[in-house]
Write a protein that holds these residues in place. Structure first.
Motif, PDB file in Angstrom:
ATOM      1  N   PRO A  78     -19.055 -22.154 -23.324  1.00 38.81           N
ATOM      2  CA  PRO A  78     -20.408 -21.892 -22.811  1.00 38.81           C
ATOM      3  C   PRO A  78     -21.415 -21.839 -23.962  1.00 38.81           C
ATOM      4  N   LEU A  79     -22.588 -22.381 -23.730  1.00 33.37           N
ATOM      5  CA  LEU A  79     -23.586 -22.468 -24.789  1.00 33.37           C
ATOM      6  C   LEU A  79     -24.073 -21.122 -25.298  1.00 33.37           C
ATOM      7  N   ASP A  80     -23.846 -20.058 -24.545  1.00 32.33           N
ATOM      8  CA  ASP A  80     -24.248 -18.751 -25.070  1.00 32.33           C
ATOM      9  C   ASP A  80     -23.374 -18.342 -26.256  1.00 32.33           C
ATOM     10  N   ARG A  81     -22.285 -19.066 -26.500  1.00 32.96           N
ATOM     11  CA  ARG A  81     -21.427 -18.822 -27.663  1.00 32.96           C
ATOM     12  C   ARG A  81     -21.774 -19.710 -28.854  1.00 32.96           C
ATOM     13  N   PHE A  82     -22.714 -20.626 -28.675  1.00 34.23           N
ATOM     14  CA  PHE A  82     -23.086 -21.539 -29.762  1.00 34.23           C
ATOM     15  C   PHE A  82     -23.791 -20.766 -30.865  1.00 34.23           C
ATOM     16  N   ASN A  83     -23.348 -20.969 -32.104  1.00 33.33           N
ATOM     17  CA  ASN A  83     -23.905 -20.218 -33.229  1.00 33.33           C
ATOM     18  C   ASN A  83     -25.114 -20.884 -33.873  1.00 33.33           C
ATOM     19  N   GLY A  84     -25.561 -22.001 -33.336  1.00 36.27           N
ATOM     20  CA  GLY A  84     -26.748 -22.672 -33.854  1.00 36.27           C
ATOM     21  C   GLY A  84     -26.482 -23.679 -34.951  1.00 36.27           C
ATOM     22  N   ALA A  85     -25.244 -23.826 -35.370  1.00 36.87           N
ATOM     23  CA  ALA A  85     -24.923 -24.747 -36.463  1.00 36.87           C
ATOM     24  C   ALA A  85     -24.173 -25.965 -35.939  1.00 36.87           C
ATOM     25  N   PHE A  86     -24.808 -27.129 -36.066  1.00 38.06           N
ATOM     26  CA  PHE A  86     -24.126 -28.369 -35.724  1.00 38.06           C
ATOM     27  C   PHE A  86     -23.287 -28.802 -36.904  1.00 38.06           C
ATOM     28  N   ASP A  87     -22.217 -29.553 -36.632  1.00 34.40           N
ATOM     29  CA  ASP A  87     -21.421 -30.105 -37.714  1.00 34.40           C
ATOM     30  C   ASP A  87     -22.154 -31.337 -38.231  1.00 34.40           C
ATOM     31  N   LYS A  88     -22.775 -31.199 -39.371  1.00 42.60           N
ATOM     32  CA  LYS A  88     -23.596 -32.274 -39.919  1.00 42.60           C
ATOM     33  C   LYS A  88     -22.761 -33.435 -40.464  1.00 42.60           C
ATOM     34  N   ASP A  89     -21.462 -33.210 -40.695  1.00 39.28           N
ATOM     35  CA  ASP A  89     -20.590 -34.278 -41.175  1.00 39.28           C
ATOM     36  C   ASP A  89     -20.054 -35.145 -40.034  1.00 39.28           C
ATOM     37  N   SER A  90     -20.228 -34.705 -38.808  1.00 39.72           N
ATOM     38  CA  SER A  90     -19.742 -35.467 -37.655  1.00 39.72           C
ATOM     39  C   SER A  90     -20.679 -36.621 -37.349  1.00 39.72           C
ATOM     40  N   ILE A  91     -20.089 -37.702 -36.833  1.00 38.02           N
ATOM     41  CA  ILE A  91     -20.934 -38.816 -36.406  1.00 38.02           C
ATOM     42  C   ILE A  91     -21.599 -38.489 -35.070  1.00 38.02           C
ATOM     43  N   ALA A  92     -21.048 -37.489 -34.346  1.00 37.85           N
ATOM     44  CA  ALA A  92     -21.665 -37.046 -33.093  1.00 37.85           C
ATOM     45  C   ALA A  92     -21.207 -35.637 -32.761  1.00 37.85           C
ATOM     46  N   ASN A  93     -22.139 -34.820 -32.284  1.00 36.45           N
ATOM     47  CA  ASN A  93     -21.832 -33.514 -31.712  1.00 36.45           C
ATOM     48  C   ASN A  93     -22.010 -33.660 -30.204  1.00 36.45           C
ATOM     49  N   ILE A  94     -20.930 -33.380 -29.474  1.00 32.40           N
ATOM     50  CA  ILE A  94     -20.925 -33.518 -28.018  1.00 32.40           C
ATOM     51  C   ILE A  94     -20.635 -32.153 -27.423  1.00 32.40           C
ATOM     52  N   PHE A  95     -21.396 -31.778 -26.413  1.00 28.39           N
ATOM     53  CA  PHE A  95     -21.153 -30.520 -25.705  1.00 28.39           C
ATOM     54  C   PHE A  95     -20.572 -30.822 -24.338  1.00 28.39           C
ATOM     55  N   TYR A  96     -19.475 -30.158 -24.003  1.00 24.38           N
ATOM     56  CA  TYR A  96     -18.919 -30.231 -22.647  1.00 24.38           C
ATOM     57  C   TYR A  96     -19.273 -28.920 -21.976  1.00 24.38           C
ATOM     58  N   SER A  97     -19.989 -29.006 -20.888  1.00 22.57           N
ATOM     59  CA  SER A  97     -20.452 -27.798 -20.220  1.00 22.57           C
ATOM     60  C   SER A  97     -20.017 -27.773 -18.774  1.00 22.57           C
ATOM     61  N   MET A  98     -19.514 -26.623 -18.359  1.00 21.47           N
ATOM     62  CA  MET A  98     -19.025 -26.461 -16.996  1.00 21.47           C
ATOM     63  C   MET A  98     -19.813 -25.376 -16.263  1.00 21.47           C
ATOM     64  N   TYR A  99     -21.055 -25.232 -16.592  1.00 20.78           N
ATOM     65  CA  TYR A  99     -21.885 -24.189 -15.987  1.00 20.78           C
ATOM     66  C   TYR A  99     -22.079 -24.516 -14.508  1.00 20.78           C
ATOM     67  N   GLU A 100     -21.615 -23.660 -13.637  1.00 18.39           N
ATOM     68  CA  GLU A 100     -21.551 -23.963 -12.206  1.00 18.39           C
ATOM     69  C   GLU A 100     -22.623 -23.214 -11.426  1.00 18.39           C
ATOM     70  N   THR A 101     -23.855 -23.692 -11.552  1.00 19.61           N
ATOM     71  CA  THR A 101     -24.985 -23.104 -10.856  1.00 19.61           C
ATOM     72  C   THR A 101     -26.057 -24.173 -10.702  1.00 19.61           C
ATOM     73  N   ASP A 102     -27.178 -23.816 -10.100  1.00 20.42           N
ATOM     74  CA  ASP A 102     -28.208 -24.819  -9.839  1.00 20.42           C
ATOM     75  C   ASP A 102     -29.288 -24.892 -10.917  1.00 20.42           C
ATOM     76  N   ARG A 103     -29.155 -24.124 -11.999  1.00 22.07           N
ATOM     77  CA  ARG A 103     -30.067 -24.232 -13.143  1.00 22.07           C
ATOM     78  C   ARG A 103     -29.387 -23.632 -14.372  1.00 22.07           C
ATOM     79  N   ILE A 104     -29.904 -23.992 -15.530  1.00 24.17           N
ATOM     80  CA  ILE A 104     -29.324 -23.478 -16.774  1.00 24.17           C
ATOM     81  C   ILE A 104     -30.359 -22.612 -17.482  1.00 24.17           C
TER      82      ILE A 104
END
Length: 159
Positions: A78-104
């Motif tokens: 869940p994005l509430d656990r994201f510490n704000g730091a992307f992996d800058k060495d990655s060619i892509a940062n992908i988020f998989y989110s399973m938030y099950e509601t009608d808004r985020i």
């Protein structure tokens, strides 16, 4: 095309559904010859799951793996656990989110629309529409179904 490594960030050893998904994705990639570095989130849930020895051994190997090729980082929590730091060495940062509601939450939109996020994977069209209605960049959102464990959920199995 050269080999791509995967860095998978998420809880791996607890009883949550998210943890089960992280384990299954990591093991499937590993079993298909992809070099995976698993970064566990041990404080995600204090209740740990029982793993058979082979699966536990593979997960432990992945936690110690080094990355040798360009890598994609998948954030599976869940994005509430994201510490704000992307992996800058990655060619892509992908988020998989399973938030099950009608808004985020509003701040999730800010994270997901930032330049550091290449793609957002969601498990269903409902989730995709939820994110679009919450003003997340529609072009980043991809529906990636998680599938079903056909050995576990087989109508021929006895209860």
């Amino acid at each position: 095309m050269s080999q791509i490594d995967v860095q998978l960030f998420g809880p791996a050893y607890d009883v949550s559904g998210i943890s089960q998904c992280v384990r299954e994705i990591a093991l499937a990639l590993y079993d298909n010859g992809i070099n995976v570095r698993l970064i566990d989130m041990p404080d995600f849930n204090p209740v740990k799951t029982q793993l058979d020895e082979m699966r536990a051994q593979k997960l432990n190997i992945m936690q110690r793996n080094k990355l040798f090729n360009p890598c994609v980082t998948i954030h599976f929590y869940p994005l509430d656990r994201f510490n704000g730091a992307f992996d800058k060495d990655s060619i892509a940062n992908i988020f998989y989110s399973m938030y099950e509601t009608d808004r985020i939450p509003y701040y999730w939109k800010l994270i997901l629309n930032s330049e550091g996020v290449k793609d957002i994977f969601v498990p269903s069209e409902f989730n995709k529409e939820t994110y679009i209605k919450s003003k997340v960049d529609r072009y980043k959102i991809k529906v990636v179904n998680l599938g079903v464990d056909l050995e576990k959920y087989n109508p021929n199995n006895k209860p």
